[in-house]
Design an enzyme around this catalytic site. Structure first.
Site, PDB file in Angstrom:
ATOM      1  N   MET A  31       0.374  -1.008   0.543  1.00  0.00           N
ATOM      2  CA  MET A  31       0.066  -0.138   0.335  1.00  0.00           C
ATOM      3  C   MET A  31       1.240   1.344  -0.293  1.00  0.00           C
ATOM      4  SD  MET A  31      -3.751  -1.244   2.147  1.00  0.00           S
ATOM      5  CE  MET A  31      -3.175  -0.933   3.620  1.00  0.00           C
ATOM      6  N   GLY A  32       2.545   1.395  -0.091  1.00  0.00           N
ATOM      7  CA  GLY A  32       2.682   2.545  -0.799  1.00  0.00           C
ATOM      8  C   GLY A  32       3.733   2.189   0.658  1.00  0.00           C
ATOM      9  N   GLY A  37      10.798  -2.668   5.262  1.00  0.00           N
ATOM     10  CA  GLY A  37      10.249  -3.864   5.697  1.00  0.00           C
ATOM     11  C   GLY A  37       9.701  -4.797   4.034  1.00  0.00           C
ATOM     12  N   HIS A  38       9.521  -3.577   3.475  1.00  0.00           N
ATOM     13  CA  HIS A  38       8.699  -3.343   2.220  1.00  0.00           C
ATOM     14  C   HIS A  38      10.065  -3.645   1.063  1.00  0.00           C
ATOM     15  CE1 HIS A  38       5.089  -0.587   3.302  1.00  0.00           C
ATOM     16  NE2 HIS A  38       4.850  -2.145   3.327  1.00  0.00           N
ATOM     17  N   ASP A 151       2.394  -9.475   9.162  1.00  0.00           N
ATOM     18  CA  ASP A 151       1.211  -9.658   8.761  1.00  0.00           C
ATOM     19  C   ASP A 151       0.640 -10.846   8.941  1.00  0.00           C
ATOM     20  OD1 ASP A 151       0.080  -6.729   8.508  1.00  0.00           O
ATOM     21  OD2 ASP A 151       2.202  -6.817   7.294  1.00  0.00           O
ATOM     22  N   GLN A 154      -2.340 -12.503   7.571  1.00  0.00           N
ATOM     23  CA  GLN A 154      -2.514 -11.993   6.017  1.00  0.00           C
ATOM     24  C   GLN A 154      -2.210 -12.785   5.386  1.00  0.00           C
ATOM     25  OE1 GLN A 154      -2.911  -8.523   4.572  1.00  0.00           O
ATOM     26  NE2 GLN A 154      -0.853  -8.686   3.997  1.00  0.00           N
ATOM     27  N   SER A 186       6.249  -0.192  10.294  1.00  0.00           N
ATOM     28  CA  SER A 186       4.748  -0.478   9.686  1.00  0.00           C
ATOM     29  C   SER A 186       5.110   0.967   9.018  1.00  0.00           C
ATOM     30  CB  SER A 186       4.321  -0.951  10.653  1.00  0.00           C
ATOM     31  OG  SER A 186       2.946  -0.204  10.154  1.00  0.00           O
ATOM     32  N   ARG A 188       2.452   3.116   8.919  1.00  0.00           N
ATOM     33  CA  ARG A 188       1.478   3.617  10.282  1.00  0.00           C
ATOM     34  C   ARG A 188       2.331   3.741  11.550  1.00  0.00           C
ATOM     35  NH1 ARG A 188      -3.013  -0.447   8.733  1.00  0.00           N
ATOM     36  NH2 ARG A 188      -4.365   0.539   8.050  1.00  0.00           N
TER      37      ARG A 188
HETATM   38  P1  AMP Z   1       1.110  -3.312   3.118  1.00  0.00           P
HETATM   39  O1  AMP Z   1       1.719  -1.773   2.666  1.00  0.00           O
HETATM   40  O2  AMP Z   1       1.433  -2.944   4.783  1.00  0.00           O
HETATM   41  O3  AMP Z   1       0.202  -3.693   3.217  1.00  0.00           O
HETATM   42  O4  AMP Z   1       2.552  -4.060   3.273  1.00  0.00           O
HETATM   43  C1  AMP Z   1       3.165  -4.986   2.433  1.00  0.00           C
HETATM   44  C2  AMP Z   1       3.851  -5.739   2.774  1.00  0.00           C
HETATM   45  O5  AMP Z   1       5.033  -5.727   3.395  1.00  0.00           O
HETATM   46  C3  AMP Z   1       2.514  -7.283   3.246  1.00  0.00           C
HETATM   47  O6  AMP Z   1       3.038  -8.352   2.343  1.00  0.00           O
HETATM   48  C4  AMP Z   1       3.234  -6.473   4.708  1.00  0.00           C
HETATM   49  O7  AMP Z   1       3.235  -8.035   5.586  1.00  0.00           O
HETATM   50  C5  AMP Z   1       4.483  -6.518   4.333  1.00  0.00           C
HETATM   51  N1  AMP Z   1       5.734  -5.924   5.123  1.00  0.00           N
HETATM   52  C6  AMP Z   1       4.912  -4.152   6.464  1.00  0.00           C
HETATM   53  N2  AMP Z   1       5.677  -4.385   7.076  1.00  0.00           N
HETATM   54  C7  AMP Z   1       6.353  -5.583   7.029  1.00  0.00           C
HETATM   55  C8  AMP Z   1       8.065  -5.686   7.720  1.00  0.00           C
HETATM   56  N3  AMP Z   1       8.081  -5.170   9.328  1.00  0.00           N
HETATM   57  N4  AMP Z   1       8.833  -6.535   8.028  1.00  0.00           N
HETATM   58  C9  AMP Z   1       8.205  -7.266   6.615  1.00  0.00           C
HETATM   59  N5  AMP Z   1       6.894  -7.088   5.969  1.00  0.00           N
HETATM   60  C10 AMP Z   1       6.568  -6.305   6.036  1.00  0.00           C
END
Ligand code: AMP
Length: 294
Positions: A31-32, A37-38, A151, A154, A186, A188
């Site tokens: 979601m950008g 992590g991404h 997640d 998920q 995150s 957030r």
């Molecule tokens: P999101 O943009 O929050 O929807 O996350 C996109 C992807 O990045 C999802 O598969 C999340 O599980 C992964 N993600 C988010 N935060 C982390 C993190 N701290 N470590 C690893 N993967 C992450």
């Protein structure tokens, strides 16, 4: 790197790469507001696949009516600059109407596993996730799709979706990336003020404490949950929503852990910000630590 906004263009590019050039495609759905992590997912996609597509789409259907859809951080220019450094081939950044056409009325519901934990706290959330992931997988038809263990529920919903619907994509799950403080990265986290950010490190410490108890032989779910709860209670800025001790594949609630692989997951609020985190406890491994294992 090309930024694609239209569904049709994305479909035709992906088909051509596969049919005419026999390239393997890796998709990283996001979601950008990209963070490390991404980027760990992008790095692995780059390693495993010929072509890397990162989707950036703040998916309206996975947000509840009182959630932060409107305020969710969005910065495509900055995200694109970061992805250039990672040698990404395509960013798929569609406007909502490219994903949800007029009179859209078909939703995907992964029953059972979507209803508890995050699904109970956020009704409709996983219906939105499963629906958008199905659409993205159908548009791009990637060989691999990459998701983060952060997640955890998920990842289980998506694995089940891919298996049940016989989708031709392999789901790859990668470990949670954390700050040195232990706080899971995150998008957030930007909502947290300085005090809340410090306070939020309690989540990792609480999970680590449960991990240590498990290493020392604790095999009762209720006891592990109490340990997590008592650590988080020490932090006045934290409001724990739930802590769950469950089978790491099915989310079946567990008390006697025996030799099962266990997911310890939680959600907590710091001010207005809701965070989730988890750790996996595996009997095959003597040492478990959330910084490495979750
Ligand atoms: P999101 O943009 O929050 O929807 O996350 C996109 C992807 O990045 C999802 O598969 C999340 O599980 C992964 N993600 C988010 N935060 C982390 C993190 N701290 N470590 C690893 N993967 C992450």
């Amino acid at each position: 790197m090309e930024i694609i906004n239209r569904r049709q263009r994305m479909t035709s590019v992906a088909r051509k790469l596969k049919r005419e050039q026999d390239q393997t495609i890796g998709l990283v759905p996001t979601m950008g507001a990209l963070h490390d992590g991404h980027l760990s997912l992008v790095r692995e996609a780059r390693r495993m696949c010929d072509i890397v597509v990162v989707s950036i789409f703040v998916n309206p259907t996975q947000f509840g009516p009182t959630e932060d859809f409107q305020n969710y951080p969005r910065d495509l220019t900055k995200d694109a600059a970061r992805l250039t450094d990672y040698n990404v081939d395509y960013i798929f950044a569609p406007p909502p109407e490219e994903i949800y056409a007029k009179h859209f009325s078909t939703y995907v519901n992964v029953e059972g596993i979507s209803d508890q934990l995050e699904g109970a706290a956020r009704p409709g959330h996983f219906r939105g996730v499963a629906t958008v992931v199905t659409i993205l997988l159908n548009i791009i038809r990637p060989d691999f799709a990459f998701f983060g263990q952060k997640d955890a529920q998920q990842t289980l919903v998506i694995k089940r979706l891919v298996r049940d619907m016989a989708l031709d994509t392999e789901v790859v799950v990668l470990p949670t990336v954390r700050e040195k403080s232990g706080l899971a990265l995150s998008s957030r986290n930007v909502y947290l003020n300085e005090d809340e950010r410090d306070a939020a490190t309690i989540l990792h410490r609480a999970l680590a404490r449960a991990g240590t108890a498990y290493e020392n032989g604790e095999r009762t779910g209720q006891r592990l949950a109490e340990i997590v709860r008592s650590v988080i209670d020490e932090e006045s800025l934290a409001r724990l929503e739930y802590v769950s001790i469950a089978d790491a594949d099915t989310l079946e609630k567990l008390d006697k852990l025996d030799n099962r692989t266990v997911l310890v997951s939680l959600a907590a609020r710091f001010g207005k910000t809701r965070l989730i985190d988890n750790i996996v406890l595996n009997p095959a491994r003597q040492k478990t630590h959330p910084a490495i294992d979750s």
